[in-house]
Design an enzyme around this catalytic site. Structure first.
Site, PDB file in Angstrom:
ATOM      1  N   ASP A 112       0.668  -0.943   0.000  1.00 21.85           N
ATOM      2  CA  ASP A 112      -0.049   0.084  -0.272  1.00 21.85           C
ATOM      3  C   ASP A 112       0.686   1.279  -0.042  1.00 21.85           C
ATOM      4  OD1 ASP A 112      -2.362  -1.533   0.153  1.00 21.85           O
ATOM      5  OD2 ASP A 112      -2.425  -1.272   2.302  1.00 21.85           O
ATOM      6  N   ARG A 129       0.614   5.189  17.654  1.00 20.46           N
ATOM      7  CA  ARG A 129       0.284   6.224  16.548  1.00 20.46           C
ATOM      8  C   ARG A 129       0.542   7.513  16.838  1.00 20.46           C
ATOM      9  NH1 ARG A 129       0.462   2.641  12.566  1.00 20.46           N
ATOM     10  NH2 ARG A 129      -0.858   1.193  12.776  1.00 20.46           N
ATOM     11  N   ASP A 156      -6.892   3.939  13.380  1.00 18.00           N
ATOM     12  CA  ASP A 156      -5.568   4.494  13.088  1.00 18.00           C
ATOM     13  C   ASP A 156      -5.476   5.844  12.081  1.00 18.00           C
ATOM     14  OD1 ASP A 156      -4.183   2.617  14.612  1.00 18.00           O
ATOM     15  OD2 ASP A 156      -3.981   1.277  12.753  1.00 18.00           O
ATOM     16  N   SER A 205      -4.355  -9.225   8.338  1.00 17.33           N
ATOM     17  CA  SER A 205      -3.757  -7.994   8.481  1.00 17.33           C
ATOM     18  C   SER A 205      -3.077  -7.700   9.866  1.00 17.33           C
ATOM     19  CB  SER A 205      -4.889  -6.544   8.467  1.00 17.33           C
ATOM     20  OG  SER A 205      -4.402  -5.615   9.046  1.00 17.33           O
TER      21      SER A 205
HETATM   22  N1  ARG Z   1      -7.845  -2.632  16.644  1.00 17.49           N
HETATM   23  C1  ARG Z   1      -6.595  -2.133  16.989  1.00 17.49           C
HETATM   24  C2  ARG Z   1      -6.809  -0.737  17.190  1.00 17.49           C
HETATM   25  O1  ARG Z   1      -7.627  -0.209  16.755  1.00 17.49           O
HETATM   26  C3  ARG Z   1      -5.699  -2.712  16.047  1.00 17.49           C
HETATM   27  C4  ARG Z   1      -5.443  -1.744  14.716  1.00 17.49           C
HETATM   28  C5  ARG Z   1      -4.709  -2.149  13.724  1.00 17.49           C
HETATM   29  N2  ARG Z   1      -4.604  -3.539  13.424  1.00 17.49           N
HETATM   30  C6  ARG Z   1      -4.212  -4.486  12.383  1.00 17.49           C
HETATM   31  N3  ARG Z   1      -4.559  -5.797  12.277  1.00 17.49           N
HETATM   32  N4  ARG Z   1      -3.622  -3.917  11.336  1.00 17.49           N
HETATM   33  O2  ARG Z   1      -5.887  -0.194  18.103  1.00 17.49           O
END
Ligand code: ARG
Length: 392
Positions: A13, A96, A125, A177
């Protein structure tokens, strides 16, 4: 020419984004944060960097931010007892704001007008990165190509990468993912979207199957000073190494898995599984120690704060005034959180078996049913009469 700083992961990506933005006349600077995701383990860092340049980046920053991450983000969340919806130890969410902080910093240094990321329009995110950047510099423009671009599938992205000479590894579609850092791993999508299905063992990366993990339990003692984990089994560690060590040990005993259907910020419920051995061990030990040294009212009130704190982290409000104020509260609760907790790790469980602290409020002469008892039981009668009076 407009300049943009992109949060680059090295994957398909964000590699396509570099090229996509370049074609739209952007000068693209890539930034990659090392938060302990195992950079260089699968593919070497040089290859990732070369891919960014091949896709058209004018500059690539790769920064090891692990120490800042553990000291300034993980530690305050640990002291606060921040756990989202009772199960998620917030590894992704805590990373983040730190990534956003550096995106903004590099944008200023590079005199860029915009920052960009590769998040989809459905997740948390995007919110965390954009809200944080907006707090730190509301003038920066934000570009989120994945929300708007023309590609409808991974295959289309691969085709685009091939026609634009971006050296991607065309592996089979990954079944999940995954987002990983030193505090834990978040795993979603694929078969996990079926709520009736137990997560397959191959979804887990760093924890052994709890049932088969080991025939014998492992005892491990964690020592804290003012809420900060300092030692394991009497040996002092730097916080980063202490966490790495606990991830390894915990993982061997199947500790730190969780599976939950969580409430995302954008209103969607989603199923995600997590692995966070060190975070699980440290939260368990820290909470046990607090139950020894905090008085009842402070301990109960701190749980309310922990709930709110976890929401603020999850919602991307790390740099908000409320979060800062809560840090002040939490810090003042940690004055006496010093001592050692011995835990037993066994087949996925992590439980405290021994506790000690110089600040312990536990007084055996008061709680005992033995003959050392110093508690004057006659006083209870008057206490109960007055305590219950309004209700009588
Ligand atoms: N659900 C988690 C959060 O919002 C992780 C998000 C990213 N997860 C991922 N498998 N890429 O903090």
């Amino acid at each position: 020419m407009r300049k943009v700083v992109l949060a680059y992961s090295g994957g398909l990506d964000t590699s396509c984004i570099v090229s996509w933005l370049t074609q739209r006349s952007y000068d693209v600077v890539c930034f990659m944060a090392d938060l302990g995701q195992g950079l260089g383990e699968g593919e070497d860092i040089q290859a990732i960097e070369e891919r960014a340049y091949a896709a058209g980046a004018s500059k690539v920053y790769i920064k090891d931010l692990q120490d800042e991450f553990v000291e300034d983000f993980i530690l305050p969340a640990l002291k606060a007892g921040a756990i989202y919806e009772g199960k998620y130890l917030l590894a992704t969410a805590l990373g983040r704001p730190l990534i956003a902080k550096y995106l903004v910093e590099i944008a200023h240094k590079e005199k860029a007008q915009a920052i960009a990321h590769g998040c989809t329009g459905k997740g948390n995110d995007q919110v965390r990165l954009e809200v944080t950047a907006g707090i730190l510099d509301p003038k920066l423009e934000i570009i989120a190509p994945v929300r708007t671009w023309e590609f409808k599938s991974r295959e289309e992205e691969i085709e685009y990468a091939q026609t634009h000479d971006i050296p991607i590894e065309v592996t089979k579609k990954k079944p999940y993912s995954i987002d990983r850092n030193i505090w834990g791993i978040s795993i979603e999508s694929g078969v996990l979207e079926n709520l009736e299905q137990e997560p397959p063992e191959d979804a887990y990366l760093i924890t052994k199957t709890p049932g088969g993990a080991s025939t014998y339990p492992k005892y491990i003692e964690v020592s804290f000073e003012k809420g900060v984990p300092k030692k394991i089994d009497g040996k002092a560690y730097k916080l980063k190494t202490l966490i790495q060590h606990l991830n390894e040990v915990g993982g061997l005993y199947g500790v730190g898995r969780s599976d939950l259907v969580e409430n995302r910020l954008v209103g969607i419920k989603s199923r995600e599984i997590y692995e966070a051995p060190a975070a699980t061990i440290l939260h368990t030990a820290h909470k046990e120690l607090e139950s020894l040294v905090l008085d009842r009212e402070l301990a109960h009130f701190k749980e309310i704060i922990a709930l709110k704190y976890s929401e603020l982290v999850y919602y991307g409000l790390w740099y908000s005034p409320l979060k800062e104020a809560l840090d002040g509260f939490v810090q003042s609760t940690q004055r006496h959180v010093s001592g050692s907790i011995k835990l037993k790790l066994f087949k996925g469980n992590c439980v405290a078996v021994s506790r000690k602290s110089a600040h312990s409020l536990y007084k055996k002469e008061l709680s005992t049913y033995g003959k050392e008892d110093k508690f004057d039981q006659k006083l209870a009668e008057g206490f109960i009469r007055i305590w219950g009076m309004p209700y009588r």
